[in-house]
Scaffold this motif. Structure first.
Motif, PDB file in Angstrom:
ATOM      1  N   LEU A  93       7.878  21.907  94.014  1.00  0.00           N
ATOM      2  CA  LEU A  93       8.249  21.564  95.820  1.00  0.00           C
ATOM      3  C   LEU A  93       7.179  21.031  95.607  1.00  0.00           C
ATOM      4  O   LEU A  93       7.554  20.032  97.084  1.00  0.00           O
ATOM      5  N   GLU A  94       6.285  21.209  96.047  1.00  0.00           N
ATOM      6  CA  GLU A  94       4.905  20.991  97.003  1.00  0.00           C
ATOM      7  C   GLU A  94       4.392  19.016  96.418  1.00  0.00           C
ATOM      8  O   GLU A  94       4.530  18.284  96.598  1.00  0.00           O
ATOM      9  N   GLN A  95       5.027  19.522  94.688  1.00  0.00           N
ATOM     10  CA  GLN A  95       4.136  18.046  94.271  1.00  0.00           C
ATOM     11  C   GLN A  95       5.377  16.702  94.389  1.00  0.00           C
ATOM     12  O   GLN A  95       5.187  15.858  94.860  1.00  0.00           O
ATOM     13  N   VAL A  96       6.270  17.049  94.062  1.00  0.00           N
ATOM     14  CA  VAL A  96       7.380  16.079  94.465  1.00  0.00           C
ATOM     15  C   VAL A  96       7.846  15.786  96.397  1.00  0.00           C
ATOM     16  O   VAL A  96       7.578  15.155  96.565  1.00  0.00           O
ATOM     17  N   GLY A  97       7.460  16.652  96.935  1.00  0.00           N
ATOM     18  CA  GLY A  97       7.442  16.874  98.195  1.00  0.00           C
ATOM     19  C   GLY A  97       6.381  16.398  98.390  1.00  0.00           C
ATOM     20  O   GLY A  97       6.622  14.832  99.242  1.00  0.00           O
ATOM     21  N   ARG A 106       7.416   9.391 105.040  1.00  0.00           N
ATOM     22  CA  ARG A 106       7.695  10.765 106.446  1.00  0.00           C
ATOM     23  C   ARG A 106       7.510  11.473 105.500  1.00  0.00           C
ATOM     24  O   ARG A 106       7.410  11.821 104.028  1.00  0.00           O
ATOM     25  N   ASP A 107       7.069  12.802 106.561  1.00  0.00           N
ATOM     26  CA  ASP A 107       6.936  13.870 106.017  1.00  0.00           C
ATOM     27  C   ASP A 107       7.546  14.798 105.248  1.00  0.00           C
ATOM     28  O   ASP A 107       8.335  14.813 106.287  1.00  0.00           O
ATOM     29  N   ILE A 108       7.928  15.452 103.651  1.00  0.00           N
ATOM     30  CA  ILE A 108       8.864  15.564 103.802  1.00  0.00           C
ATOM     31  C   ILE A 108       8.920  17.166 103.412  1.00  0.00           C
ATOM     32  O   ILE A 108       7.552  18.308 103.255  1.00  0.00           O
ATOM     33  N   ASP A 109       9.354  18.217 104.107  1.00  0.00           N
ATOM     34  CA  ASP A 109       9.364  19.602 103.774  1.00  0.00           C
ATOM     35  C   ASP A 109       9.872  20.255 102.995  1.00  0.00           C
ATOM     36  O   ASP A 109      11.261  20.166 103.136  1.00  0.00           O
ATOM     37  N   PRO A 110       8.742  20.473 101.921  1.00  0.00           N
ATOM     38  CA  PRO A 110       9.520  20.943 100.405  1.00  0.00           C
ATOM     39  C   PRO A 110      10.356  21.872 100.394  1.00  0.00           C
ATOM     40  O   PRO A 110      11.166  22.659  99.878  1.00  0.00           O
ATOM     41  N   GLY A 111      10.459  23.880 101.951  1.00  0.00           N
ATOM     42  CA  GLY A 111      10.845  24.312 101.750  1.00  0.00           C
ATOM     43  C   GLY A 111      12.313  24.000 102.466  1.00  0.00           C
ATOM     44  O   GLY A 111      13.676  25.186 101.799  1.00  0.00           O
ATOM     45  N   SER A 112      13.210  23.115 102.687  1.00  0.00           N
ATOM     46  CA  SER A 112      13.829  22.245 103.184  1.00  0.00           C
ATOM     47  C   SER A 112      14.677  21.508 102.820  1.00  0.00           C
ATOM     48  O   SER A 112      16.074  21.112 102.763  1.00  0.00           O
ATOM     49  N   GLU A 113      13.296  20.068 102.246  1.00  0.00           N
ATOM     50  CA  GLU A 113      14.408  19.256 102.562  1.00  0.00           C
ATOM     51  C   GLU A 113      14.692  18.537 100.810  1.00  0.00           C
ATOM     52  O   GLU A 113      14.514  17.670 100.252  1.00  0.00           O
ATOM     53  N   LEU A 114      14.372  19.311  99.966  1.00  0.00           N
ATOM     54  CA  LEU A 114      13.972  18.904  98.576  1.00  0.00           C
ATOM     55  C   LEU A 114      15.339  19.916  98.263  1.00  0.00           C
ATOM     56  O   LEU A 114      14.887  21.368  98.345  1.00  0.00           O
TER      57      LEU A 114
END
Ligand code: GLN
Length: 446
Positions: A93-97, A106-114
């Protein structure tokens, strides 16, 4: 009399009259009549005569060492052999984010937007499932040619597909001249006319399979405007986002007002040439990803753990070793090799600006009237016959693109055949050599 005391013969007879299929379990009509999928059918036909396989879009070359090594190391770690969280492994999630933060600006939040999925296919099915209700006649707009999985996935989720085809707009004759994939246009008025009060979703695929079209910013603005006017969810299938040739890929989610209504789908299989790993993802605002994740949790629960970890490491390494730029130039070389082979053979085609497919126009190929086809091909219409003819006569297999169209629009694709160029130089050279035979065929049938 309890069922235990009914003689077995009578029980069988009673059961036989209970259902129209002789008492045997009856499948859903959606699957009962389903024949072989086009990929298996063409793979089998190609293998039966040893044809060079430019059909299904899988790589005939191995992934780079750093990718397979990352997976091997992941598998060796004991804790990677158990369930992943439904949303995905934190490292992936962190890498894809991080990748999407760069791509979408834009800043993607890996905990809610992926969310991580069992391939992009499952991400699409989860999104359809999350946003369509059964029994309400909700509609989904598909732009044709439309990847063959979209229609059944929409129907499985309770939706009704509505089709709007791309139209070839050029002064050139595509049956005789090479045209550009940018000549395949979506008419915004035709798109808008297809929208009804029941339309909920619009599916957009860019870079496009099988045309190779990369939608321009202006085209995306027109599509986005329709989506906003009618409050549609856009599902953007961007699994080929890393493969464009001299043209910029634009994510529709980056246009003003579109992030809020777009789920963008990506694929590790496409990104790293590992289509069998079945790891994909969806990115979007939390309001769209949360229901998609809920559907995913009920469809497959989670995606396999070790390959998520492998992809996480590969993503990290890829940015250090310039993998994506190198890969892009390798694909561009393969594309150019296939185009040169077709130029040489005298077959016009659509120049792909992205992805790894090419549509050749075989209108000039004349199939002899008495040519024999197996019944499974005969039943599928002229375009399948054309693909079969290429396999048998020229020893090169492709995919009949009418499979990407609804019945009403199949006529738009009958003369085309799709070749995939995610293949080794040797495979492409052999295809080029075999396609030389076209020259004699074209001369003889003039
Ligand atoms: N996306 C690939 C293609 O279009 C594979 C499709 C499939 O096997 N379902 O060839």
């Amino acid at each position: 009399m309890s069922s235990a005391t009914v003689p077995a013969g009578e029980r069988a007879a009673a059961a036989a009259t209970a259902g129209s299929s002789g008492g045997l379990p009856k499948p859903s009509p959606l699957y009962a009549a389903a024949g072989l999928d086009v990929w298996t059918m063409m793979n089998q036909a190609a293998a039966s005569v040893g044809a060079v396989n430019l059909g299904q879009g899988y790589m005939s070359f191995p992934p780079k060492d750093f990718i397979t090594r990352a997976a091997q190391e992941a598998l060796a770690e004991n804790s990677h052999n158990q369930y992943a969280p439904p949303r995905g492994r934190p490292g992936l999630l962190e890498q894809v984010g991080a990748r999407f933060s760069r791509l979408l600006g834009r800043d993607i939040d890996p905990g809610s937007e992926l969310s991580v999925h069992a391939g992009a296919n499952e991400a699409l099915l989860s999104a359809f499932t999350a946003f369509l209700e059964h029994g309400k006649g909700e509609e989904v707009i598909l732009i044709e040619p439309a990847f063959d999985q979209y229609t059944p996935n929409v129907i499985m989720a309770g939706g009704r597909p509505v089709y709007v085809p791309l139209r070839v707009r050029t002064t050139k004759d595509p049956a005789r001249e090479v045209v550009s994939s940018s000549d395949w246009k979506l008419d915004p008025a035709e798109l808008e006319a297809a929208v009804s009060s029941k339309t909920r979703i619009l599916v957009l695929n860019t870079p496009h399979n099988p045309v190779g079209k990369v939608f321009t910013r202006e085209e995306l603005e027109e599509i986005g405007a329709v989506a906003q006017r009618h409050n549609l969810l856009v599902i953007a299938d961007e699994v080929y986002e890393h493969l464009t040739y001299g043209i910029e890929h634009v994510s529709i989610a980056t246009l003003p007002g579109m992030w809020e209504r777009t789920i963008t789908v990506g694929s590790a299989g496409k990104l790293f040439g590992v289509t069998g790993w079945r790891v994909g993802w969806a990115v979007g605002p939390a309001s769209l990803i949360a229901p998609t994740l809920s559907a995913h949790t009920r469809i497959v629960f989670t995606t396999n753990t070790p390959l998520q970890e492998g992809i996480a490491s590969a993503l990290c390494l890829a940015h250090d070793n310039d993998f994506f730029n190198v890969q892009r130039s390798e694909y561009e070389r393969r594309r150019n090799r296939l185009m040169a082979a077709l130029d040489d053979a005298g077959l016009p085609y659509v120049v792909p600006d992205g992805a790894y497919y090419l549509l050749a126009n075989a209108a000039s190929i004349k199939i002899p009237k008495d040519y024999e086809f197996p019944s499974y091909i005969e039943a599928r219409g002229y375009n399948f016959k054309l693909a079969y003819f290429f396999i048998k006569e020229f020893g090169v297999s492709g995919i009949p693109p009418t499979e990407f169209y609804s019945d009403a629009h199949k006529a738009l694709a009958v003369d085309y055949i799709r070749f995939a160029f995610c293949k080794t130089d040797e495979v492409l050279e052999e295809a080029a050599r075999r396609l030389q035979k076209l020259k004699t065929h074209l001369q003889c049938s003039d």
